[in-house]
Design an enzyme around this catalytic site. Structure first.
Site, PDB file in Angstrom:
ATOM      1  N   SER A 152       0.871  -1.179   0.000  1.00 43.41           N
ATOM      2  CA  SER A 152       0.000   0.000   0.000  1.00 43.41           C
ATOM      3  C   SER A 152       0.901   1.220   0.000  1.00 43.41           C
ATOM      4  CB  SER A 152      -0.854   0.003   1.272  1.00 43.41           C
ATOM      5  OG  SER A 152      -1.511   1.245   1.444  1.00 43.41           O
ATOM      6  N   TYR A 179      -1.393  -0.875  10.420  1.00 46.53           N
ATOM      7  CA  TYR A 179      -1.404  -0.954   8.951  1.00 46.53           C
ATOM      8  C   TYR A 179      -0.070  -0.462   8.400  1.00 46.53           C
ATOM      9  CZ  TYR A 179      -3.699  -1.029   4.341  1.00 46.53           C
ATOM     10  OH  TYR A 179      -4.056  -1.301   3.048  1.00 46.53           O
TER      11      TYR A 179
HETATM   12  P1  NAD Z   1     -11.001  -6.479   0.177  1.00 48.00           P
HETATM   13  O1  NAD Z   1     -11.618  -6.312   1.504  1.00 48.00           O
HETATM   14  O2  NAD Z   1     -11.891  -6.758  -0.983  1.00 48.00           O
HETATM   15  O3  NAD Z   1      -9.868  -7.634   0.213  1.00 48.00           O
HETATM   16  C1  NAD Z   1      -9.214  -8.079   1.384  1.00 48.00           C
HETATM   17  C2  NAD Z   1      -9.202  -9.588   1.368  1.00 48.00           C
HETATM   18  O4  NAD Z   1      -8.494 -10.088   2.497  1.00 48.00           O
HETATM   19  C3  NAD Z   1     -10.626 -10.147   1.436  1.00 48.00           C
HETATM   20  O5  NAD Z   1     -10.804 -11.093   0.403  1.00 48.00           O
HETATM   21  C4  NAD Z   1     -10.679 -10.803   2.802  1.00 48.00           C
HETATM   22  O6  NAD Z   1     -11.488 -11.963   2.821  1.00 48.00           O
HETATM   23  C5  NAD Z   1      -9.218 -11.157   3.045  1.00 48.00           C
HETATM   24  N1  NAD Z   1      -8.970 -11.312   4.469  1.00 48.00           N
HETATM   25  C6  NAD Z   1      -9.110 -10.371   5.439  1.00 48.00           C
HETATM   26  N2  NAD Z   1      -8.886 -10.929   6.643  1.00 48.00           N
HETATM   27  C7  NAD Z   1      -8.604 -12.242   6.435  1.00 48.00           C
HETATM   28  C8  NAD Z   1      -8.302 -13.340   7.292  1.00 48.00           C
HETATM   29  N3  NAD Z   1      -8.266 -13.227   8.624  1.00 48.00           N
HETATM   30  N4  NAD Z   1      -8.080 -14.542   6.721  1.00 48.00           N
HETATM   31  C9  NAD Z   1      -8.142 -14.686   5.394  1.00 48.00           C
HETATM   32  N5  NAD Z   1      -8.427 -13.704   4.534  1.00 48.00           N
HETATM   33  C10 NAD Z   1      -8.654 -12.486   5.050  1.00 48.00           C
HETATM   34  O7  NAD Z   1     -10.186  -5.165  -0.096  1.00 48.00           O
HETATM   35  P2  NAD Z   1      -9.068  -4.837  -1.194  1.00 48.00           P
HETATM   36  O8  NAD Z   1      -9.078  -3.383  -1.284  1.00 48.00           O
HETATM   37  O9  NAD Z   1      -9.225  -5.643  -2.413  1.00 48.00           O
HETATM   38  O10 NAD Z   1      -7.719  -5.284  -0.439  1.00 48.00           O
HETATM   39  C11 NAD Z   1      -6.753  -6.170  -0.990  1.00 48.00           C
HETATM   40  C12 NAD Z   1      -5.361  -5.730  -0.540  1.00 48.00           C
HETATM   41  O11 NAD Z   1      -5.087  -4.448  -1.084  1.00 48.00           O
HETATM   42  C13 NAD Z   1      -5.195  -5.598   0.966  1.00 48.00           C
HETATM   43  O12 NAD Z   1      -3.947  -6.118   1.359  1.00 48.00           O
HETATM   44  C14 NAD Z   1      -5.235  -4.094   1.194  1.00 48.00           C
HETATM   45  O13 NAD Z   1      -4.508  -3.719   2.344  1.00 48.00           O
HETATM   46  C15 NAD Z   1      -4.575  -3.608  -0.076  1.00 48.00           C
HETATM   47  N6  NAD Z   1      -4.863  -2.204  -0.418  1.00 48.00           N
HETATM   48  C16 NAD Z   1      -6.124  -1.784  -0.749  1.00 48.00           C
HETATM   49  C17 NAD Z   1      -6.349  -0.436  -1.056  1.00 48.00           C
HETATM   50  C18 NAD Z   1      -7.725   0.111  -1.450  1.00 48.00           C
HETATM   51  O14 NAD Z   1      -7.897   1.332  -1.526  1.00 48.00           O
HETATM   52  N7  NAD Z   1      -8.722  -0.713  -1.728  1.00 48.00           N
HETATM   53  C19 NAD Z   1      -5.289   0.458  -1.012  1.00 48.00           C
HETATM   54  C20 NAD Z   1      -4.021  -0.006  -0.665  1.00 48.00           C
HETATM   55  C21 NAD Z   1      -3.818  -1.339  -0.370  1.00 48.00           C
END
Ligand code: NAD
Length: 260
Positions: free
Chosen positions: A142, A155
């Site tokens: 991120s 985070y």
């Molecule tokens: P999202 O919530 O759709 O995806 C997160 C995933 O992690 C989900 O599928 C969830 O089931 C899984 N997860 C969470 N806790 C878990 C656990 N205890 N065991 C197993 N699986 C678990 O959101 P996203 O935005 O697609 O996030 C994906 C990645 O991208 C993450 O690492 C997030 O930190 C990173 N990210 C997202 C953004 C954004 O703006 N959306 C920005 C920067 C980084």
């Protein structure tokens, strides 16, 4: 260009992970998808992807807070597929709180899911990559892995840690056909963020584009959200032969946020 490759993606049932699953399947990869939802939901998703892209797809459920459950799932993945070629550590969780009020159990959960899970998947997948002298490890970090924000101690710590881990693994594999890189998204259009856009649009009678701009422009210089398909395309590029010498990078796609 990914025919014959096995791609294992954590947190693949939604958001960025799901977009990466689509993109890699489109390029011909066989999918091993990890998720938190139950097997019925995961299996249904795999059937849909398998039909759509004419690839094999199988689901592996595990709560990543539990290292033993993750290791058991990984052993099944490796046994069923014969080895992982592309590993995408995407699962992640967020919790915002001042540090003195931060629940220690949530801190531990975030270390497990955002950071230690990547250690375990890499440690378990590397032998099969080394045996073929080819592999791609992509860690979804991120911009919070590059800069801080108050309330995001866990985070920030885990995402900075994930980038440090990425660099170390890139060096351990530097003379091989295996690469390890991190992708650093800014605000991306996942269901969680879209819900906030929809709420603002309804509240203030705005169209989607205006509400998106209003919500994001304060935080992202472009005034636009990053699309999950764009992040998936970056992951797909990292899997290509053109990216053979991209090693230990932490590539942003953040609408200019970290340039400021
Ligand atoms: P999202 O919530 O759709 O995806 C997160 C995933 O992690 C989900 O599928 C969830 O089931 C899984 N997860 C969470 N806790 C878990 C656990 N205890 N065991 C197993 N699986 C678990 O959101 P996203 O935005 O697609 O996030 C994906 C990645 O991208 C993450 O690492 C997030 O930190 C990173 N990210 C997202 C953004 C954004 O703006 N959306 C920005 C920067 C980084």
């Amino acid at each position: 260009y990914l025919q014959g490759k096995v791609a294992f993606i954590t947190g693949a049932t939604s958001g960025i992970g799901l977009a990466i699953a689509h993109r890699l399947a489109q390029a011909g990869a066989r999918l091993a998808l990890h998720g938190l939802p139950d097997a019925a939901e995961g299996d249904a998703l795999c059937q849909e992807l398998a039909r759509r892209y004419d690839v094999e797809a199988a689901y592996f459920q595990a709560d990543l807070r539990n290292a033993a459950a993750l290791e058991a799932a990984m052993r099944r993945v490796l046994g069923d597929t014969g080895g992982v070629d592309i590993l995408v550590n995407n699962a992640g969780m967020q919790h915002v709180s001042p540090v003195e009020a931060f629940a220690p159990e949530i801190w531990n959960d975030m270390l497990a899911v955002n950071l230690s899970a990547a250690f375990h998947t890499v440690r378990l997948c590397l032998p099969s990559m080394r045996a073929r002298d080819w592999g791609r490890i992509i860690n979804i970090a991120s911009i919070s892995g590059l800069r801080g924000r108050s309330g995001k101690s866990a985070y920030n710590a885990t995402k900075h840690g994930l980038i440090g881990f990425t660099k170390s693994i890139a060096l351990e594999t530097a003379t091989t056909g295996i690469t390890c890189n991190a992708i650093c998204p800014g605000w991306a259009l996942t269901p969680i963020v879209q819900k906030q856009v929809d709420a603002l649009a309804a509240r203030e009678q705005l169209d989607d584009a205006t509400a998106t701009h209003r919500l994001i422009s304060l935080r992202q210089p472009s005034g636009k959200l990053v699309k999950v398909e764009q992040l998936a395309a970056m992951a797909a590029f990292l899997c290509s032969a053109d990216a053979d010498e991209v090693r230990g990078a932490a590539w942003t796609m953040d609408g200019g946020t970290t340039a400021a």
